[in-house]
Design an enzyme around this catalytic site. Structure first.
Site, PDB file in Angstrom:
ATOM      1  N   TYR A  71       0.823  -1.207   0.000  1.00  0.00           N
ATOM      2  CA  TYR A  71       0.000   0.000   0.000  1.00  0.00           C
ATOM      3  C   TYR A  71       0.860   1.261   0.000  1.00  0.00           C
ATOM      4  O   TYR A  71       2.022   1.252   0.415  1.00  0.00           O
ATOM      5  CB  TYR A  71      -0.907   0.031   1.235  1.00  0.00           C
ATOM      6  CG  TYR A  71      -0.132   0.154   2.539  1.00  0.00           C
ATOM      7  CD1 TYR A  71       0.127   1.399   3.127  1.00  0.00           C
ATOM      8  CD2 TYR A  71       0.356  -0.978   3.179  1.00  0.00           C
ATOM      9  CE1 TYR A  71       0.849   1.505   4.295  1.00  0.00           C
ATOM     10  CE2 TYR A  71       1.075  -0.884   4.350  1.00  0.00           C
ATOM     11  CZ  TYR A  71       1.325   0.361   4.911  1.00  0.00           C
ATOM     12  OH  TYR A  71       2.056   0.460   6.071  1.00  0.00           O
ATOM     13  N   PHE A 131       1.897   9.658   3.525  1.00  0.00           N
ATOM     14  CA  PHE A 131       2.199   9.505   4.949  1.00  0.00           C
ATOM     15  C   PHE A 131       2.762   8.133   5.284  1.00  0.00           C
ATOM     16  O   PHE A 131       3.350   7.954   6.354  1.00  0.00           O
ATOM     17  CB  PHE A 131       0.968   9.812   5.815  1.00  0.00           C
ATOM     18  CG  PHE A 131      -0.259   8.994   5.510  1.00  0.00           C
ATOM     19  CD1 PHE A 131      -0.402   7.704   5.977  1.00  0.00           C
ATOM     20  CD2 PHE A 131      -1.288   9.553   4.750  1.00  0.00           C
ATOM     21  CE1 PHE A 131      -1.535   6.963   5.705  1.00  0.00           C
ATOM     22  CE2 PHE A 131      -2.438   8.819   4.476  1.00  0.00           C
ATOM     23  CZ  PHE A 131      -2.558   7.518   4.947  1.00  0.00           C
ATOM     24  N   ASP A 132       2.608   7.159   4.402  1.00  0.00           N
ATOM     25  CA  ASP A 132       3.209   5.850   4.676  1.00  0.00           C
ATOM     26  C   ASP A 132       3.122   4.980   3.432  1.00  0.00           C
ATOM     27  O   ASP A 132       2.207   5.127   2.622  1.00  0.00           O
ATOM     28  CB  ASP A 132       2.497   5.164   5.837  1.00  0.00           C
ATOM     29  CG  ASP A 132       3.247   3.927   6.319  1.00  0.00           C
ATOM     30  OD1 ASP A 132       4.482   3.922   6.227  1.00  0.00           O
ATOM     31  OD2 ASP A 132       2.598   2.980   6.779  1.00  0.00           O
ATOM     32  N   ILE A 181      -8.217  -0.406   9.570  1.00  0.00           N
ATOM     33  CA  ILE A 181      -9.337   0.526   9.470  1.00  0.00           C
ATOM     34  C   ILE A 181     -10.456  -0.065   8.619  1.00  0.00           C
ATOM     35  O   ILE A 181     -10.225  -0.920   7.759  1.00  0.00           O
ATOM     36  CB  ILE A 181      -8.880   1.891   8.901  1.00  0.00           C
ATOM     37  CG1 ILE A 181      -8.223   1.727   7.527  1.00  0.00           C
ATOM     38  CG2 ILE A 181      -7.945   2.594   9.875  1.00  0.00           C
ATOM     39  CD1 ILE A 181      -7.846   3.045   6.866  1.00  0.00           C
ATOM     40  N   TYR A 235      -9.693   7.145  10.412  1.00  0.00           N
ATOM     41  CA  TYR A 235      -9.324   7.451  11.797  1.00  0.00           C
ATOM     42  C   TYR A 235     -10.244   8.464  12.460  1.00  0.00           C
ATOM     43  O   TYR A 235     -10.018   8.867  13.601  1.00  0.00           O
ATOM     44  CB  TYR A 235      -7.867   7.940  11.843  1.00  0.00           C
ATOM     45  CG  TYR A 235      -6.915   6.941  11.254  1.00  0.00           C
ATOM     46  CD1 TYR A 235      -6.704   5.708  11.872  1.00  0.00           C
ATOM     47  CD2 TYR A 235      -6.252   7.198  10.061  1.00  0.00           C
ATOM     48  CE1 TYR A 235      -5.851   4.768  11.323  1.00  0.00           C
ATOM     49  CE2 TYR A 235      -5.396   6.265   9.506  1.00  0.00           C
ATOM     50  CZ  TYR A 235      -5.192   5.055  10.140  1.00  0.00           C
ATOM     51  OH  TYR A 235      -4.357   4.120   9.583  1.00  0.00           O
ATOM     52  N   PHE A 257      -5.738   5.529  -0.593  1.00  0.00           N
ATOM     53  CA  PHE A 257      -4.820   4.405  -0.516  1.00  0.00           C
ATOM     54  C   PHE A 257      -4.732   3.703  -1.865  1.00  0.00           C
ATOM     55  O   PHE A 257      -5.745   3.394  -2.484  1.00  0.00           O
ATOM     56  CB  PHE A 257      -5.288   3.383   0.523  1.00  0.00           C
ATOM     57  CG  PHE A 257      -4.819   3.659   1.923  1.00  0.00           C
ATOM     58  CD1 PHE A 257      -3.538   3.338   2.318  1.00  0.00           C
ATOM     59  CD2 PHE A 257      -5.682   4.237   2.843  1.00  0.00           C
ATOM     60  CE1 PHE A 257      -3.117   3.586   3.616  1.00  0.00           C
ATOM     61  CE2 PHE A 257      -5.270   4.489   4.138  1.00  0.00           C
ATOM     62  CZ  PHE A 257      -3.987   4.154   4.526  1.00  0.00           C
TER      63      PHE A 257
END
Length: 221
Positions: free
Chosen positions: A137, A148-149, A168, A194, A212
């Site tokens: 991902y 962010f990741d 999530i 979140y 994502f």
């Protein structure tokens, strides 16, 4: 439990620095420079890990828990784009700059509000709820397009049991209808991500809509 994971991350950070250094270090000063960068990376990693919300009483704070209660720590934000370019495997999941409305045209929407678009439909089996899977991902903020990741940066897909709340809600729903080998973009509203939480000191602000890019790599036997 959280701090015991840091040495492994530090080793990964050092290998990341070495992997993306333009040329092998040919002098002691080059080695020292790499070592210095690695120490700085480890310090940043430790600081961010300590700031992440707890996974819950009695649980280890691993990447599955981070995806459930907060984003996983980026080992070295400065190396993200280099990792994409070097591996090639995550090129499809790379996005530069803010998103435009036109990029989400043709997306399907589920009753929950999740939007998705298949980039490549997999030819393998579809997971069942509770089955362990591995997924690659890259996650971005819709508001500004900031990465962010990304598991592609680390070269290792994330293992977890899908459909049982280990990640999530938008992930559970979005991945359950994929097949192995598939690649999909998920547009996840905050209530399926979140929510009102401020994750990792603002890395993901409250009420953030997330984008994502996910790839279903494999299923457990």
């Amino acid at each position: 439990a959280m701090l015991t994971k840091i040495p492994a991350f530090c080793a990964m950070a050092l290998s990341t620095v070495c992997a993306f250094t333009p040329a092998p270090p040919s002098s002691l000063s080059s080695v020292r420079q790499i070592s210095s960068i690695s120490r700085q990376t480890c310090a940043l990693t430790a600081s961010r890990m300590q700031s992440l919300p707890s996974a819950g009483k009695g649980e280890n704070l691993d990447r599955r828990a981070m995806l459930r209660t907060g984003v996983s720590t980026i080992l070295a934000a400065g190396f993200a784009s280099d990792a994409f370019a070097a591996s090639g495997k995550g090129d499809w999941a790379r996005h530069d700059g803010p998103f435009s409305d036109s990029e989400f045209e043709g997306f399907s929407q589920t009753p929950s509000g999740l939007k998705y678009k298949d980039i490549e439909v997999g030819q393998g089996p579809q997971p069942k709820s509770g089955q362990k899977i591995k997924a690659h991902y890259s996650g971005y903020l819709l508001s500004n397009g900031k990465l962010f990741d990304s598991s592609y940066d680390r070269g290792q897909p994330l293992p977890f049991n899908v459909g049982v709340g280990q990640v999530i809600k938008g992930w559970d729903e979005g991945l359950l209808s994929m097949k192995v080998g598939g690649k999909r973009i998920l547009l996840i509203p905050s209530e399926l991500a979140y929510g009102k939480r401020n994750v990792a000191n603002g890395l993901i602000p409250p009420n953030s809509v997330l984008v994502f890019y996910v790839e279903l790599v494999s299923l457990a036997a």
